[in-house]
Motif scaffolding. Sequence first.
Motif, PDB file in Angstrom:
ATOM      1  N   GLU A 106      59.283  -8.771 -20.650  1.00  0.00           N
ATOM      2  CA  GLU A 106      58.375  -7.779 -21.225  1.00  0.00           C
ATOM      3  C   GLU A 106      58.799  -7.420 -22.653  1.00  0.00           C
ATOM      4  OE1 GLU A 106      57.604  -3.242 -20.079  1.00  0.00           O
ATOM      5  OE2 GLU A 106      57.254  -4.633 -18.425  1.00  0.00           O
ATOM      6  N   LYS A 107      60.092  -7.285 -22.864  1.00  0.00           N
ATOM      7  CA  LYS A 107      60.615  -6.966 -24.190  1.00  0.00           C
ATOM      8  C   LYS A 107      60.356  -8.124 -25.153  1.00  0.00           C
ATOM      9  CE  LYS A 107      64.820  -5.332 -26.441  1.00  0.00           C
ATOM     10  NZ  LYS A 107      66.251  -5.004 -26.237  1.00  0.00           N
ATOM     11  N   ARG A 108      60.538  -9.362 -24.687  1.00  0.00           N
ATOM     12  CA  ARG A 108      60.259 -10.523 -25.523  1.00  0.00           C
ATOM     13  C   ARG A 108      58.791 -10.555 -25.950  1.00  0.00           C
ATOM     14  NH1 ARG A 108      62.604 -13.692 -21.563  1.00  0.00           N
ATOM     15  NH2 ARG A 108      64.830 -13.609 -21.825  1.00  0.00           N
ATOM     16  N   GLN A 109      57.912 -10.229 -25.020  1.00  0.00           N
ATOM     17  CA  GLN A 109      56.482 -10.223 -25.331  1.00  0.00           C
ATOM     18  C   GLN A 109      56.152  -9.136 -26.349  1.00  0.00           C
ATOM     19  OE1 GLN A 109      54.515  -9.885 -21.566  1.00  0.00           O
ATOM     20  NE2 GLN A 109      54.855 -12.033 -21.034  1.00  0.00           N
ATOM     21  N   ARG A 110      56.738  -7.958 -26.194  1.00  0.00           N
ATOM     22  CA  ARG A 110      56.497  -6.883 -27.156  1.00  0.00           C
ATOM     23  C   ARG A 110      56.985  -7.270 -28.540  1.00  0.00           C
ATOM     24  NH1 ARG A 110      58.626  -3.062 -23.243  1.00  0.00           N
ATOM     25  NH2 ARG A 110      60.487  -3.053 -24.541  1.00  0.00           N
ATOM     26  N   LYS A 111      58.163  -7.904 -28.609  1.00  0.00           N
ATOM     27  CA  LYS A 111      58.697  -8.339 -29.904  1.00  0.00           C
ATOM     28  C   LYS A 111      57.799  -9.408 -30.528  1.00  0.00           C
ATOM     29  CE  LYS A 111      63.637  -7.474 -29.789  1.00  0.00           C
ATOM     30  NZ  LYS A 111      64.952  -8.107 -29.864  1.00  0.00           N
ATOM     31  N   ALA A 112      57.326 -10.342 -29.708  1.00  0.00           N
ATOM     32  CA  ALA A 112      56.461 -11.391 -30.224  1.00  0.00           C
ATOM     33  C   ALA A 112      55.163 -10.801 -30.761  1.00  0.00           C
ATOM     34  CB  ALA A 112      56.176 -12.424 -29.137  1.00  0.00           C
ATOM     35  N   ILE A 113      54.612  -9.846 -30.078  1.00  0.00           N
ATOM     36  CA  ILE A 113      53.396  -9.187 -30.549  1.00  0.00           C
ATOM     37  C   ILE A 113      53.674  -8.437 -31.838  1.00  0.00           C
ATOM     38  CG2 ILE A 113      51.781  -7.315 -30.050  1.00  0.00           C
ATOM     39  CD1 ILE A 113      51.854  -8.250 -27.112  1.00  0.00           C
ATOM     40  N   ALA A 114      54.807  -7.769 -31.908  1.00  0.00           N
ATOM     41  CA  ALA A 114      55.164  -7.020 -33.115  1.00  0.00           C
ATOM     42  C   ALA A 114      55.359  -7.951 -34.303  1.00  0.00           C
ATOM     43  CB  ALA A 114      56.424  -6.201 -32.868  1.00  0.00           C
ATOM     44  N   LYS A 115      55.892  -9.132 -34.077  1.00  0.00           N
ATOM     45  CA  LYS A 115      56.106 -10.087 -35.161  1.00  0.00           C
ATOM     46  C   LYS A 115      54.835 -10.862 -35.492  1.00  0.00           C
ATOM     47  CE  LYS A 115      61.025 -10.900 -34.562  1.00  0.00           C
ATOM     48  NZ  LYS A 115      62.038 -11.913 -34.276  1.00  0.00           N
ATOM     49  N   GLY A 116      53.838 -10.779 -34.633  1.00  0.00           N
ATOM     50  CA  GLY A 116      52.578 -11.460 -34.880  1.00  0.00           C
ATOM     51  C   GLY A 116      52.556 -12.890 -34.401  1.00  0.00           C
ATOM     52  N   LYS A 117      53.498 -13.278 -33.601  1.00  0.00           N
ATOM     53  CA  LYS A 117      53.559 -14.661 -33.114  1.00  0.00           C
ATOM     54  C   LYS A 117      52.643 -14.889 -31.921  1.00  0.00           C
ATOM     55  CE  LYS A 117      58.207 -15.672 -34.684  1.00  0.00           C
ATOM     56  NZ  LYS A 117      59.558 -16.018 -34.279  1.00  0.00           N
ATOM     57  N   ALA A 118      52.441 -13.873 -31.142  1.00  0.00           N
ATOM     58  CA  ALA A 118      51.618 -14.017 -29.951  1.00  0.00           C
ATOM     59  C   ALA A 118      50.282 -13.324 -30.192  1.00  0.00           C
ATOM     60  CB  ALA A 118      52.321 -13.395 -28.752  1.00  0.00           C
ATOM     61  N   PRO A 119      49.234 -13.765 -29.531  1.00  0.00           N
ATOM     62  CA  PRO A 119      47.943 -13.087 -29.704  1.00  0.00           C
ATOM     63  C   PRO A 119      48.012 -11.678 -29.131  1.00  0.00           C
ATOM     64  CG  PRO A 119      47.832 -14.738 -27.965  1.00  0.00           C
ATOM     65  CD  PRO A 119      49.170 -14.872 -28.608  1.00  0.00           C
ATOM     66  N   GLN A 120      47.395 -10.771 -29.854  1.00  0.00           N
ATOM     67  CA  GLN A 120      47.401  -9.382 -29.414  1.00  0.00           C
ATOM     68  C   GLN A 120      46.294  -9.176 -28.400  1.00  0.00           C
ATOM     69  OE1 GLN A 120      47.109  -6.917 -32.821  1.00  0.00           O
ATOM     70  NE2 GLN A 120      49.129  -7.460 -33.586  1.00  0.00           N
ATOM     71  N   ALA A 121      46.454  -8.152 -27.600  1.00  0.00           N
ATOM     72  CA  ALA A 121      45.459  -7.869 -26.575  1.00  0.00           C
ATOM     73  C   ALA A 121      44.142  -7.445 -27.220  1.00  0.00           C
ATOM     74  CB  ALA A 121      45.963  -6.791 -25.630  1.00  0.00           C
ATOM     75  N   ILE A 122      44.200  -6.643 -28.262  1.00  0.00           N
ATOM     76  CA  ILE A 122      43.000  -6.183 -28.949  1.00  0.00           C
ATOM     77  C   ILE A 122      43.109  -6.659 -30.398  1.00  0.00           C
ATOM     78  CG2 ILE A 122      41.659  -4.196 -29.671  1.00  0.00           C
ATOM     79  CD1 ILE A 122      42.886  -2.689 -27.325  1.00  0.00           C
ATOM     80  N   GLU A 123      42.214  -7.551 -30.785  1.00  0.00           N
ATOM     81  CA  GLU A 123      42.244  -8.048 -32.152  1.00  0.00           C
ATOM     82  C   GLU A 123      41.142  -7.368 -32.939  1.00  0.00           C
ATOM     83  OE1 GLU A 123      42.350 -12.250 -32.588  1.00  0.00           O
ATOM     84  OE2 GLU A 123      43.689 -12.507 -30.885  1.00  0.00           O
ATOM     85  N   SER A 124      41.458  -6.959 -34.149  1.00  0.00           N
ATOM     86  CA  SER A 124      40.451  -6.300 -34.975  1.00  0.00           C
ATOM     87  C   SER A 124      39.621  -7.354 -35.698  1.00  0.00           C
ATOM     88  CB  SER A 124      41.116  -5.356 -35.973  1.00  0.00           C
ATOM     89  OG  SER A 124      41.933  -6.103 -36.836  1.00  0.00           O
ATOM     90  N   PRO A 125      38.296  -7.169 -35.830  1.00  0.00           N
ATOM     91  CA  PRO A 125      37.464  -8.168 -36.481  1.00  0.00           C
ATOM     92  C   PRO A 125      37.729  -8.250 -37.983  1.00  0.00           C
ATOM     93  CG  PRO A 125      36.153  -6.276 -35.768  1.00  0.00           C
ATOM     94  CD  PRO A 125      37.540  -6.098 -35.254  1.00  0.00           C
ATOM     95  N   SER A 126      38.186  -7.173 -38.607  1.00  0.00           N
ATOM     96  CA  SER A 126      38.432  -7.202 -40.046  1.00  0.00           C
ATOM     97  C   SER A 126      39.627  -8.086 -40.386  1.00  0.00           C
ATOM     98  CB  SER A 126      38.648  -5.789 -40.581  1.00  0.00           C
ATOM     99  OG  SER A 126      39.792  -5.235 -39.979  1.00  0.00           O
ATOM    100  N   ALA A 127      40.531  -8.272 -39.487  1.00  0.00           N
ATOM    101  CA  ALA A 127      41.687  -9.117 -39.735  1.00  0.00           C
ATOM    102  C   ALA A 127      41.264 -10.577 -39.858  1.00  0.00           C
ATOM    103  CB  ALA A 127      42.714  -8.964 -38.631  1.00  0.00           C
ATOM    104  N   ASP A 128      40.243 -10.982 -39.106  1.00  0.00           N
ATOM    105  CA  ASP A 128      39.760 -12.358 -39.178  1.00  0.00           C
ATOM    106  C   ASP A 128      38.880 -12.573 -40.412  1.00  0.00           C
ATOM    107  OD1 ASP A 128      41.092 -12.996 -36.881  1.00  0.00           O
ATOM    108  OD2 ASP A 128      39.366 -12.627 -35.576  1.00  0.00           O
ATOM    109  N   ALA A 129      38.181 -11.543 -40.880  1.00  0.00           N
ATOM    110  CA  ALA A 129      37.258 -11.665 -41.999  1.00  0.00           C
ATOM    111  C   ALA A 129      37.997 -11.886 -43.312  1.00  0.00           C
ATOM    112  CB  ALA A 129      36.380 -10.421 -42.091  1.00  0.00           C
TER     113      ALA A 129
END
Length: 150
Positions: A106-129
């Motif tokens: 769980e900690k590894r997943q949180r770190k990966a999300i924080a570093k941006g390596k793993a897909p986030q659960a909620i992605e903002s559309p402005s980030a893709d634009a």
Amino acid sequence: MNAAEKWTPDNLQSPADRAIHLEQRRAQLLPIVDDLRRLAREMDAEVKEYGPIEGDLPGQARLRARHVTKPLFKAADDVERAIGDLIAFNARFQRSYEDLPDKREEKRQRKAIAKGKAPQAIESPSADANPEPKEKPHFGEVFDGLRRGA
């Protein structure tokens, strides 16, 4: 587990088996604690009735009685503490060997999300634009909007 079989470390690997072991030990040790406490109280009352021995100082008979029976009370406390130690073993084993791998993942997943390596659960559309990376402002540009003396 059979009454004739002995407990081994292999038997204590699962939570259910550890719970069975704990209940068996508790069933064995609680009557011993009760018996030791009863015996200690009775022995304490008995030796207090002996009275002083010739040459005793005032109150020395009572102190002697307490000194003699103190190990019986301590033995009852120690056996009761052993039950608490078994409970602590069970909790520590569960935390250290059963729960720890899940916590680390769980900690590894949180770190990966924080570093941006793993897909986030909620992605903002402005980030893709706007996929262009933003440039950091230069030192002078940051402070251009500030007034002197503010």
